[in-house]
Scaffold this active site. Structure first.
Site, PDB file in Angstrom:
ATOM      1  N   HIS A   1      -0.431   6.580   5.215  1.00 33.83           N
ATOM      2  CA  HIS A   1      -1.362   7.039   4.164  1.00 33.83           C
ATOM      3  C   HIS A   1      -1.357   8.553   3.964  1.00 33.83           C
ATOM      4  O   HIS A   1      -2.260   9.092   3.319  1.00 33.83           O
ATOM      5  CB  HIS A   1      -2.798   6.552   4.433  1.00 33.83           C
ATOM      6  CG  HIS A   1      -2.885   5.108   4.817  1.00 33.83           C
ATOM      7  ND1 HIS A   1      -2.307   4.106   4.063  1.00 33.83           N
ATOM      8  CD2 HIS A   1      -3.449   4.501   5.891  1.00 33.83           C
ATOM      9  CE1 HIS A   1      -2.523   2.935   4.656  1.00 33.83           C
ATOM     10  NE2 HIS A   1      -3.202   3.152   5.760  1.00 33.83           N
TER      11      HIS A   1
ATOM     12  N   GLN B   1       0.832  -1.197   0.000  1.00 34.43           N
ATOM     13  CA  GLN B   1       0.000   0.000   0.000  1.00 34.43           C
ATOM     14  C   GLN B   1       0.868   1.249   0.000  1.00 34.43           C
ATOM     15  O   GLN B   1       1.154   1.806  -1.040  1.00 34.43           O
ATOM     16  CB  GLN B   1      -0.965  -0.017   1.188  1.00 34.43           C
ATOM     17  CG  GLN B   1      -2.131   0.930   1.014  1.00 34.43           C
ATOM     18  CD  GLN B   1      -3.344   0.531   1.847  1.00 34.43           C
ATOM     19  OE1 GLN B   1      -3.402  -0.548   2.429  1.00 34.43           O
ATOM     20  NE2 GLN B   1      -4.326   1.405   1.899  1.00 34.43           N
ATOM     21  N   ASP B   2       1.347   1.695   1.161  1.00 38.54           N
ATOM     22  CA  ASP B   2       2.319   2.788   1.134  1.00 38.54           C
ATOM     23  C   ASP B   2       3.551   2.371   1.925  1.00 38.54           C
ATOM     24  O   ASP B   2       3.531   1.364   2.633  1.00 38.54           O
ATOM     25  CB  ASP B   2       1.716   4.125   1.603  1.00 38.54           C
ATOM     26  CG  ASP B   2       1.226   4.121   3.039  1.00 38.54           C
ATOM     27  OD1 ASP B   2       1.179   3.036   3.658  1.00 38.54           O
ATOM     28  OD2 ASP B   2       0.892   5.199   3.549  1.00 38.54           O
ATOM     29  N   PRO B   3       4.650   3.109   1.799  1.00 38.07           N
ATOM     30  CA  PRO B   3       5.899   2.678   2.430  1.00 38.07           C
ATOM     31  C   PRO B   3       5.794   2.655   3.957  1.00 38.07           C
ATOM     32  O   PRO B   3       4.959   3.343   4.556  1.00 38.07           O
ATOM     33  CB  PRO B   3       6.911   3.743   1.976  1.00 38.07           C
ATOM     34  CG  PRO B   3       6.315   4.357   0.750  1.00 38.07           C
ATOM     35  CD  PRO B   3       4.835   4.318   0.968  1.00 38.07           C
TER      36      PRO B   3
END
Length: 229
Positions: free
Chosen positions: A134, A63-65
């Site tokens: 996020h 999804q995100d880092p």
């Protein structure tokens, strides 16, 4: 289907799009204003650096880092050497132990050796503010990574897509199931791993698919660069 095209060839036009220029500009502006953004600028596009388009055999979508210090380095789920494997990766290792004969869980969480074998470790959002999950979800990165997925769908054939969790599974709409092999399971995070990630057998099924289609299976034991030389 093999392709001689590179990421540079197929993404050159996309990188000229106003939305993409705005995304880079926004991230650069945050860095310049003193906000800590992960991963470091030099690592943002490492997924593409380590796995060229023509080499992609498997795609694992994140999804995100990671948003903790020193963790993110541009490969989904991976952390730098010397950083303890985060809970989701630990659960991936547990599934590997259960499904891949001879797999020994390493003390590190550095997955470059997967990427070098054709496993594209792609986060759908490529940057994040320190400590704020996020926080860059609406900057335009998903438009870019959706394009990346569509290009893999178009230019490659027989790629295994591992879609874990609802966010990744929504990307299945971009992928032609007649051209590629899509495997879905809950996310490996501690919140959902017991709902069906454990026992999904995705790593073994991936290798089975690759071997059936004349491809070399993935060695899922992560190896640090110095160990593999």
């Amino acid at each position: 289907m093999a392709t001689e095209l590179t990421w540079h060839d197929v993404l050159a036009d996309e990188k000229q799009q106003p939305y993409f220029i705005n995304t880079l500009h926004t991230v650069a502006g945050e860095r310049q204003s003193g906000i800590t953004v992960y991963p470091p600028q030099k690592d943002v596009f490492n997924a593409f650096r380590f796995t060229e388009l023509g080499d992609v055999k498997v795609v694992i979508l994140g999804q995100d880092p990671y948003h903790g210090p020193g963790q993110a380095h541009g490969l989904a789920f991976s952390v730098r050497p010397g950083i303890a494997p985060p809970p989701s990766l630990v659960n991936m290792y547990k599934e590997l132990e259960a499904s891949i004969p001879g797999f020994v869980r390493p003390p590190h969480g550095y997955l470059e050796s997967w990427a070098r074998q054709g496993v594209l470790l792609l986060n759908t959002v490529l940057t994040v503010r320190a400590g704020q999950a996020h926080s860059h979800a609406s900057l335009g990165w998903e438009t870019f990574t959706d394009k990346v997925i569509s290009l893999i769908n178009q230019y490659r054939e027989g790629v295994v897509f591992l879609l874990w969790g609802s966010h990744a599974q929504k990307k299945g709409a971009i992928i032609d199931p007649l051209r590629h092999h899509i495997l879905k399971a809950p996310h490996p995070s501690p919140l959902s791993a017991h709902r069906g990630f454990f026992g999904c057998n995705h790593f073994a099924l991936t290798n089975q698919w690759l071997e059936q289609h004349g491809e070399k299976p993935i060695d899922w034991t992560p190896v640090l660069p110095a160990e593999s030389e």
